[in-house]
Design a protein around this motif. Structure first.
Motif, PDB file in Angstrom:
ATOM      1  N   ASP A 258      35.781  26.164 -38.235  1.00 34.50           N
ATOM      2  CA  ASP A 258      37.158  26.319 -38.112  1.00 34.50           C
ATOM      3  C   ASP A 258      38.130  25.365 -38.787  1.00 34.50           C
ATOM      4  OD1 ASP A 258      37.571  23.492 -35.871  1.00 34.50           O
ATOM      5  OD2 ASP A 258      35.724  24.377 -36.107  1.00 34.50           O
ATOM      6  N   GLY A 259      37.371  24.243 -39.409  1.00 31.51           N
ATOM      7  CA  GLY A 259      38.237  23.382 -40.273  1.00 31.51           C
ATOM      8  C   GLY A 259      38.359  24.065 -41.615  1.00 31.51           C
ATOM      9  N   ALA A 260      37.053  24.694 -42.161  1.00 31.07           N
ATOM     10  CA  ALA A 260      36.872  25.210 -43.341  1.00 31.07           C
ATOM     11  C   ALA A 260      37.925  26.576 -43.577  1.00 31.07           C
ATOM     12  CB  ALA A 260      35.759  25.880 -43.841  1.00 31.07           C
ATOM     13  N   THR A 261      38.293  27.347 -42.332  1.00 36.85           N
ATOM     14  CA  THR A 261      39.047  28.341 -42.186  1.00 36.85           C
ATOM     15  C   THR A 261      40.514  27.971 -42.315  1.00 36.85           C
ATOM     16  OG1 THR A 261      37.375  29.799 -40.769  1.00 36.85           O
ATOM     17  CG2 THR A 261      39.610  30.302 -40.784  1.00 36.85           C
ATOM     18  N   LEU A 262      40.651  27.000 -41.704  1.00 34.38           N
ATOM     19  CA  LEU A 262      42.099  26.160 -41.676  1.00 34.38           C
ATOM     20  C   LEU A 262      42.561  25.842 -43.033  1.00 34.38           C
ATOM     21  CD1 LEU A 262      42.045  24.238 -38.464  1.00 34.38           C
ATOM     22  CD2 LEU A 262      43.650  26.222 -38.872  1.00 34.38           C
ATOM     23  N   MET A 263      41.648  25.226 -43.764  1.00 37.61           N
ATOM     24  CA  MET A 263      41.814  24.757 -44.990  1.00 37.61           C
ATOM     25  C   MET A 263      42.361  25.699 -46.118  1.00 37.61           C
ATOM     26  SD  MET A 263      39.321  22.526 -47.315  1.00 37.61           S
ATOM     27  CE  MET A 263      39.745  21.006 -46.457  1.00 37.61           C
ATOM     28  N   HIS A 264      41.932  26.788 -46.198  1.00 35.25           N
ATOM     29  CA  HIS A 264      42.428  27.875 -46.970  1.00 35.25           C
ATOM     30  C   HIS A 264      42.739  29.232 -46.146  1.00 35.25           C
ATOM     31  CE1 HIS A 264      41.931  25.372 -50.304  1.00 35.25           C
ATOM     32  NE2 HIS A 264      40.877  25.251 -50.134  1.00 35.25           N
ATOM     33  N   MET A 265      43.441  29.111 -45.323  1.00 35.74           N
ATOM     34  CA  MET A 265      43.739  30.346 -44.339  1.00 35.74           C
ATOM     35  C   MET A 265      44.467  31.584 -44.751  1.00 35.74           C
ATOM     36  SD  MET A 265      45.578  30.411 -40.444  1.00 35.74           S
ATOM     37  CE  MET A 265      44.375  29.454 -39.808  1.00 35.74           C
ATOM     38  N   GLY A 266      45.051  31.208 -45.954  1.00 37.58           N
ATOM     39  CA  GLY A 266      45.637  32.429 -46.883  1.00 37.58           C
ATOM     40  C   GLY A 266      44.413  33.281 -47.362  1.00 37.58           C
ATOM     41  N   ASN A 267      43.193  32.883 -47.268  1.00 46.38           N
ATOM     42  CA  ASN A 267      42.027  33.915 -47.497  1.00 46.38           C
ATOM     43  C   ASN A 267      41.935  34.884 -46.663  1.00 46.38           C
ATOM     44  OD1 ASN A 267      41.313  32.304 -49.682  1.00 46.38           O
ATOM     45  ND2 ASN A 267      39.518  31.315 -48.556  1.00 46.38           N
ATOM     46  N   LEU A 268      42.423  34.866 -45.564  1.00 44.66           N
ATOM     47  CA  LEU A 268      42.328  36.058 -44.235  1.00 44.66           C
ATOM     48  C   LEU A 268      43.171  37.283 -44.738  1.00 44.66           C
ATOM     49  CD1 LEU A 268      42.731  34.082 -41.029  1.00 44.66           C
ATOM     50  CD2 LEU A 268      40.590  34.787 -42.107  1.00 44.66           C
ATOM     51  N   PRO A 269      44.535  37.203 -45.155  1.00 46.36           N
ATOM     52  CA  PRO A 269      44.892  38.227 -45.647  1.00 46.36           C
ATOM     53  C   PRO A 269      44.533  39.002 -46.770  1.00 46.36           C
ATOM     54  CG  PRO A 269      46.651  36.304 -45.974  1.00 46.36           C
ATOM     55  CD  PRO A 269      45.402  36.407 -45.169  1.00 46.36           C
ATOM     56  N   ILE A 270      43.914  38.138 -47.803  1.00 42.76           N
ATOM     57  CA  ILE A 270      43.184  38.535 -48.874  1.00 42.76           C
ATOM     58  C   ILE A 270      41.963  39.521 -48.753  1.00 42.76           C
ATOM     59  CG2 ILE A 270      42.387  37.748 -51.178  1.00 42.76           C
ATOM     60  CD1 ILE A 270      45.264  37.297 -51.197  1.00 42.76           C
ATOM     61  N   VAL A 271      41.109  38.759 -47.788  1.00 38.03           N
ATOM     62  CA  VAL A 271      40.095  39.668 -47.347  1.00 38.03           C
ATOM     63  C   VAL A 271      40.578  41.050 -46.622  1.00 38.03           C
ATOM     64  CG1 VAL A 271      38.326  39.778 -45.557  1.00 38.03           C
ATOM     65  CG2 VAL A 271      38.451  37.736 -46.927  1.00 38.03           C
ATOM     66  N   ALA A 272      41.630  40.897 -45.791  1.00 42.28           N
ATOM     67  CA  ALA A 272      42.211  42.126 -45.128  1.00 42.28           C
ATOM     68  C   ALA A 272      42.598  43.207 -46.259  1.00 42.28           C
ATOM     69  CB  ALA A 272      43.224  41.948 -44.189  1.00 42.28           C
ATOM     70  N   SER A 273      43.299  42.737 -47.087  1.00 45.82           N
ATOM     71  CA  SER A 273      44.031  43.443 -48.049  1.00 45.82           C
ATOM     72  C   SER A 273      42.956  44.273 -49.026  1.00 45.82           C
ATOM     73  CB  SER A 273      44.975  42.630 -49.021  1.00 45.82           C
ATOM     74  OG  SER A 273      44.137  42.072 -49.814  1.00 45.82           O
ATOM     75  N   ALA A 274      41.905  43.847 -49.015  1.00 43.79           N
ATOM     76  CA  ALA A 274      40.799  44.249 -50.100  1.00 43.79           C
ATOM     77  C   ALA A 274      39.921  45.272 -49.026  1.00 43.79           C
ATOM     78  CB  ALA A 274      39.612  43.162 -50.528  1.00 43.79           C
ATOM     79  N   GLU A 275      40.194  45.498 -47.974  1.00 44.40           N
ATOM     80  CA  GLU A 275      39.405  46.486 -47.094  1.00 44.40           C
ATOM     81  C   GLU A 275      38.094  46.674 -47.241  1.00 44.40           C
ATOM     82  OE1 GLU A 275      41.781  49.778 -47.707  1.00 44.40           O
ATOM     83  OE2 GLU A 275      43.459  49.308 -46.496  1.00 44.40           O
ATOM     84  N   PRO A 276      37.249  45.461 -47.228  1.00 46.83           N
ATOM     85  CA  PRO A 276      35.846  45.561 -47.259  1.00 46.83           C
ATOM     86  C   PRO A 276      35.026  46.135 -46.082  1.00 46.83           C
ATOM     87  CG  PRO A 276      36.345  43.280 -46.968  1.00 46.83           C
ATOM     88  CD  PRO A 276      37.702  43.924 -47.160  1.00 46.83           C
ATOM     89  N   ARG A 277      34.639  47.261 -46.072  1.00 51.39           N
ATOM     90  CA  ARG A 277      34.261  47.828 -44.696  1.00 51.39           C
ATOM     91  C   ARG A 277      32.840  47.028 -44.480  1.00 51.39           C
ATOM     92  NH1 ARG A 277      36.313  52.507 -42.754  1.00 51.39           N
ATOM     93  NH2 ARG A 277      37.962  53.487 -44.038  1.00 51.39           N
TER      94      ARG A 277
END
Length: 380
Positions: free
Chosen positions: A260-279
Motif C-alpha cells: 500500500d505504501g509503494a502504491t501510494l508513493m507513485h499512484m500515477g502509475n495506475l492510470p498509466i497501466v490502465a491506458s496501456a490495456e495489458p490483458r
C-alpha cells in the motif's frame, strides 16, 4: 544514543513544530515518537519524499516557520526536483530542515539496494548545495548540532540536513497503533495467491517484506526463484517494471505484488497501466495500512477506496478482499483479461525469523531474463 524525546523537544525549543516525510528504519523511533506526540495538523506522512518537501514549503509560506522533512536516503531521489527547483536560493529560497537516514554508509554492512545510495548520500547534498552534519549519538553534542543547523537555516534561509547513522536513536515503541481488524497475515495471503498462478507466469514484487516473504515461500516449496523479480529497492516502481514485461511478453501472465505504501508513493502509475490495456497484467496490492518494514507508521491506504481509484483509472476488473475465503471466491480474476487489481487487506506484522533473499540482485535479474527468453516452459 539519543532519545527521540530529546531530539523532538530540542527542535521544539528551536521553533520547529511541523513534520512530514516518509518513514525510514533508521528513523523509526523518532518517527514513532512524533506520531504519538504531534497532532495530525503538524505531522503528515507523505506519499513520497518530494511531496513532503512541497508540504514543508507550503507550511513555510503560510506561517513563516521552518518545517522538518524526514526520509531514508533512498528518498533523496524523489526530493531532488523540489529541492533544486522550489527550495533552492536561486528559485524561491525556502528554509527547511532535512532529517535523512543513512542506509548503506560506506564501511557499514547493509543490503545491496542501499550500497550505491549510501556512497552518494552526502555527495548529493553537496551537489544540491545543502549543508549537513552527521548527527552525533551523544545528546550533548547532538543538541549543539541541532542549534547550529537551525542557526544556519535562520541566517541563510536555506535548507540544512542532519544525516542519521544506524543506532543513533534509543528504542521507542509506537503507542498510537491502529488495529483495522484484518485477520490474514500478508505471508499467508502471498502463499495463497502464488499457489494459484500459472507455471509460466512472472511475479514482480515490491520492496520490503513482500519480496522477502515471496522468496521464502518459493524456498519452502522447493521452487526456484527464476520466475520472480524481487524489487528490493526502487519503492513504488514495481508496477512499471511489471508493465514493461507485460507489454513485451503479451502471451505470458505478469503479476505485480505491491504494497500500500509503494502504491501510494507513485499512484500515477495506475492510470498509466490502465491506458496501456495489458490483458495479461494483474496488480495485487497487499494493504495493511502501514509502512510495515520501517516501524509500522500508518498510511492512508485503508481510509481510501483503493479499488475504486483503480476502477476510475481504467482497470478492467477490480476487487477488495480481506480473507482467504473471499479471495478464493474471486480467484478467477487471476487469469481474466486485465488489467486487474486485487486489493488484499491483511494484518500488520511479520515473522521475527523472516529471512532475506540469498541471491544477489544481479543473479535474480539474470535468472529471470533466462526464463523470459526461453521458448520452453521451465518447471521446478
Amino acid at each position: 544514543m539519543i532519545t527521540a524525546q530529546f531530539f523532538v523537544e530540542t527542535l521544539r525549543g528551536e521553533g520547529v513544530d511541523f513534520y512530514t516525510g516518509v518513514p525510514d528504519s533508521l528513523l523509526k523511533y523518532v518517527c514513532a515518537y512524533i506520531t504519538d506526540n504531534v497532532d495530525a495538523k503538524h505531522h503528515i506522512i507523505a506519499a513520497n519524499e518530494g511531496g513532503a518537501v512541497g508540504l514543508a514549503a507550503g507550511y513555510h509560506l503560510s506561517t513563516g516557520k521552518v518545517g522538518c522533512v524526514y526520509m531514508q536516503n533512498s528518498g533523496e531521489g524523489n526530493a531532488v526536483n523540489p529541492l533544486a527547483s522550489l527550495i533552492d536560493k536561486e528559485v524561491y529560497h525556502i528554509p527547511l530542515l532535512l532529517l535523512i537516514g543513512w542506509r548503506g554508509r560506506p564501511g557499514v554492512h547493509d543490503e545491496p539496494q542501499h550500497v550505491k545510495q549510501g556512497k552518494i548520500t552526502t555527495g548529493l547534498l553537496n551537489v544540491l548545495g545543502v549543508n549537513y552534519e552527521v548527527l552525533s549519538k551523544e545528546e550533548s553534542v547532538a543538541g549543539q548540532q541541532i542549534k547550529k543547523a537551525m542557526s544556519s537555516i535562520r541566517e541563510t534561509g536555506e535548507p540544512f540536513a542532519l544525516v542519521i547513522e544506524k543506532d543513533t536513536f534509543e528504542s521507542y515503541e509506537l503507542k498510537n497503533k491502529v488495529d483495522y481488524g484484518f485477520t490474514v497475515s500478508r505471508e499467508d495471503a502471498i502463499k495463497t495467491v502464488t499457489g494459484y498462478l500459472p507455471d509460466d507466469a512472472v511475479i514482480v514484487s515490491t520492496t520490503g517484506m513482500i519480496s522477502r516473504e515471496l522468496f521464502e515461500y518459493r524456498t519452502s516449496m522447493g521452487q526456484g526463484h527464476h520466475r520472480d523479480f524481487l524489487t528490493v529497492g526502487s519503492m513504488g516502481h514495481a508496477s512499471m517494471i511489471a508493465l514493461g514485461i507485460a507489454i513485451n511478453q503479451p502471451e505470458r501472465r505478469v503479476y505485480c505484488f505491491d504494497g500500500d505504501g509503494a502504491t501510494l508513493m507513485h499512484m500515477g502509475n495506475l492510470p498509466i497501466v490502465a491506458s496501456a490495456e495489458p490483458r495479461n497484467f494483474v496488480h495485487v496490492v497487499f494493504n495493511n495500512g502501514a509502512h510495515d518494514s520501517v516501524g509500522g507508521q500508518p498510511t492512508v491506504a485503508v481510509r481510501i477506496d483503493l479499488a475504486g481509484v483503480a476502477r476510475s483509472a481504467g482497470y478492467r476488473h477490480v476487487v477488495t478482499v480481506d480473507s482467504i475465503e473471499s479471495f478464493n471466491s474471486c480467484k478467477d480474476l487471476l487469469t481474466q483479461d486485465g488489467p486487474v487489481l486485487i486489493e488484499f487487506r491483511v494484518k500488520k506484522g511479520n515473522r521475527k525469523d523472516l529471512g532475506r533473499p540469498t541471491t544477489t540482485p544481479v543473479e535474480n535479474k539474470k535468472a529471470l531474463m533466462r526464463f523470459l527468453q526461453s521458448d520452453d516452459l521451465k518447471k521446478d
